[in-house]
Design an enzyme around this catalytic site. Structure first.
Site, PDB file in Angstrom:
ATOM      1  N   ARG A 156       0.830  -1.194   0.000  1.00  6.63           N
ATOM      2  CA  ARG A 156       0.000   0.000   0.000  1.00  6.63           C
ATOM      3  C   ARG A 156       0.873   1.257   0.000  1.00  6.63           C
ATOM      4  O   ARG A 156       1.938   1.284   0.590  1.00  6.63           O
ATOM      5  CB  ARG A 156      -0.909   0.011   1.234  1.00  6.63           C
ATOM      6  CG  ARG A 156      -2.075   0.971   1.127  1.00  6.63           C
ATOM      7  CD  ARG A 156      -2.777   1.104   2.465  1.00  6.63           C
ATOM      8  NE  ARG A 156      -3.441  -0.112   2.891  1.00  6.63           N
ATOM      9  CZ  ARG A 156      -4.654  -0.476   2.520  1.00  6.63           C
ATOM     10  NH1 ARG A 156      -5.326   0.275   1.661  1.00  6.63           N
ATOM     11  NH2 ARG A 156      -5.190  -1.595   2.978  1.00  6.63           N
ATOM     12  N   ASP A 194       4.265   6.472   7.718  1.00  6.58           N
ATOM     13  CA  ASP A 194       2.881   6.010   7.590  1.00  6.58           C
ATOM     14  C   ASP A 194       2.013   6.654   8.666  1.00  6.58           C
ATOM     15  O   ASP A 194       2.495   7.008   9.746  1.00  6.58           O
ATOM     16  CB  ASP A 194       2.815   4.492   7.704  1.00  6.58           C
ATOM     17  CG  ASP A 194       3.423   3.790   6.493  1.00  6.58           C
ATOM     18  OD1 ASP A 194       3.701   4.488   5.488  1.00  6.58           O
ATOM     19  OD2 ASP A 194       3.627   2.567   6.547  1.00  6.58           O
ATOM     20  N   ASP A 195       0.709   6.765   8.373  1.00  8.44           N
ATOM     21  CA  ASP A 195      -0.161   7.503   9.293  1.00  8.44           C
ATOM     22  C   ASP A 195      -0.540   6.724  10.544  1.00  8.44           C
ATOM     23  O   ASP A 195      -1.109   7.289  11.476  1.00  8.44           O
ATOM     24  CB  ASP A 195      -1.422   8.007   8.578  1.00  8.44           C
ATOM     25  CG  ASP A 195      -2.297   6.884   8.020  1.00  8.44           C
ATOM     26  OD1 ASP A 195      -1.995   5.708   8.275  1.00  8.44           O
ATOM     27  OD2 ASP A 195      -3.285   7.205   7.317  1.00  8.44           O
ATOM     28  N   ASP A 196      -0.220   5.432  10.612  1.00  6.93           N
ATOM     29  CA  ASP A 196      -0.625   4.651  11.781  1.00  6.93           C
ATOM     30  C   ASP A 196       0.528   4.259  12.700  1.00  6.93           C
ATOM     31  O   ASP A 196       0.319   3.595  13.715  1.00  6.93           O
ATOM     32  CB  ASP A 196      -1.385   3.393  11.355  1.00  6.93           C
ATOM     33  CG  ASP A 196      -0.617   2.563  10.328  1.00  6.93           C
ATOM     34  OD1 ASP A 196       0.474   2.999   9.908  1.00  6.93           O
ATOM     35  OD2 ASP A 196      -1.118   1.497   9.936  1.00  6.93           O
ATOM     36  N   GLU A 281      11.145  -1.368  -0.021  1.00  6.00           N
ATOM     37  CA  GLU A 281      12.170  -0.423   0.440  1.00  6.00           C
ATOM     38  C   GLU A 281      13.454  -0.578  -0.375  1.00  6.00           C
ATOM     39  O   GLU A 281      14.097   0.415  -0.751  1.00  6.00           O
ATOM     40  CB  GLU A 281      12.459  -0.647   1.928  1.00  6.00           C
ATOM     41  CG  GLU A 281      11.285  -0.343   2.846  1.00  6.00           C
ATOM     42  CD  GLU A 281      10.297  -1.497   2.986  1.00  6.00           C
ATOM     43  OE1 GLU A 281       9.347  -1.362   3.767  1.00  6.00           O
ATOM     44  OE2 GLU A 281      10.480  -2.540   2.309  1.00  6.00           O
TER      45      GLU A 281
END
Length: 335
Positions: A156, A194-196, A281
């Protein structure tokens, strides 16, 4: 008995007279007492001088503490965050934005996985107080995860991270916030957050002075307490990981940062959405650096300052039941 007392008294009287006469004679003799008196006076003067010096030092204001560099002198940290619509999206972004607000000289690149900017994200960015750039790009249908599909089937956020790299390289696309890319010669570092995840403020100061690619451990990832580089004599010599340690760069997305000039010097370096599982990555880093040249941070990679946390998906059974009855929560209230 009386005679004995009389003799004692007489002897005492004679001795006293003799002592008095001796003292009177000595008073008439010369006495060399001046040098000791002068020495004693000098000692007193030195003590008084030292006391005065100590009192002056006590009255002197303490020296000002060393001042940190002015924010204008700090390299800018460009934080790239992909995000997508879901029930916990706002909660995740509020938490992250408030962490980022503690970091000076930071520019947030928030990239939505959507056809266009959403009111929720636009409003959150406007209220954040951060310097930001709002970007939008929709993940192609063939690369989207289907309901219930494990996250490793399709990585994602690939399109969103690449969109941010395009903007940094002057290819435009901003729909809100700062629309001009960094001017040539800008000193900075790029971090993919990442937002989490959960981030310590210290992490951002660890990465700020990255010259090439810096690395550090990430907690609660890969089925381990932490994954991260193994360091010997200040150099990365291996990686602590359980999943396919033979990968070119077995690091988590949250475990590295790249100097902005290096990214700009490599205009074709980006993430590959077709990379094998766990190699996303590596698909970027292989274009930028040799593993032996990685820069260990966080006390030679012995401190964990970022955690690969996950927010539990809310259970909406009661909400769905109320909606079927026409009594669902007010959709006008943003959550």
């Amino acid at each position: 008995m009386k005679l004995k007392l009389k003799n004692v008294f007489l002897a005492y009287f004679l001795v006293s007279i003799a002592g008095l006469l001796y003292a009177l004679v000595q008073l008439g003799q010369p006495c060399d007492c001046l040098p000791p008196l002068r020495a004693a006076a000098e000692q007193l003067r030195q003590k008084d001088l030292r006391i005065s010096q100590l009192q002056a030092e006590l009255r002197r204001p303490p020296p000002a503490p060393a001042q940190p560099p002015e924010p204008e002198a700090l390299p800018t940290i460009y934080v790239v965050t992909p995000t997508y619509a879901r029930l916990v999206q706002k909660a995740e972004l509020v938490r992250l934005s408030q962490t980022l607000s503690l970091v000076p000289r930071l520019h947030w690149l928030l990239v939505e996985d959507a056809e266009g900017p959403t009111p929720l994200v636009s409003g959150l960015l406007a209220a954040s107080g951060l310097l930001f750039t709002h970007l939008v790009v929709l993940t192609p249908k063939a690369q989207r995860l289907r309901e219930g599909e494990p996250g490793w089937v399709h990585p994602r956020g690939v399109e969103q991270r690449n969109k941010a790299l395009d903007w940094l390289r002057g290819r435009g696309g901003a729909v809100g916030g700062e629309k001009d890319p960094p001017p040539p010669g800008t000193q900075g570092v790029v971090y993919f957050a990442d937002d989490d995840n959960t981030y310590s403020r210290e992490l951002f100061e660890e990465m700020r002075w990255t010259r090439g690619v810096s690395v550090w451990p990430v907690g609660l990832v890969g089925g381990l307490r932490f994954e991260g580089p193994q360091v010997q004599d200040g150099r990365v010599v291996g990686f602590h990981t359980a999943w396919e340690p033979s990968r070119p760069f077995p690091v988590d997305m949250a475990g590295f940062a790249v100097a902005l000039p290096l990214l700009l010097d490599k205009p074709n370096a980006q993430f590959d959405s077709t990379a094998p599982r766990g190699h996303l990555e590596s698909s970027l880093l292989s274009h930028l650096v040799d593993p032996k040249d990685l820069e260990p941070r966080a006390a030679n990679c012995t401190r964990v300052l970022v955690w690969h946390t996950r927010t539990e998906k809310p259970k909406m059974k009661q909400e769905e039941q109320l909606q079927r009855q026409g009594r669902g929560s007010d959709p006008a209230i943003e959550v």
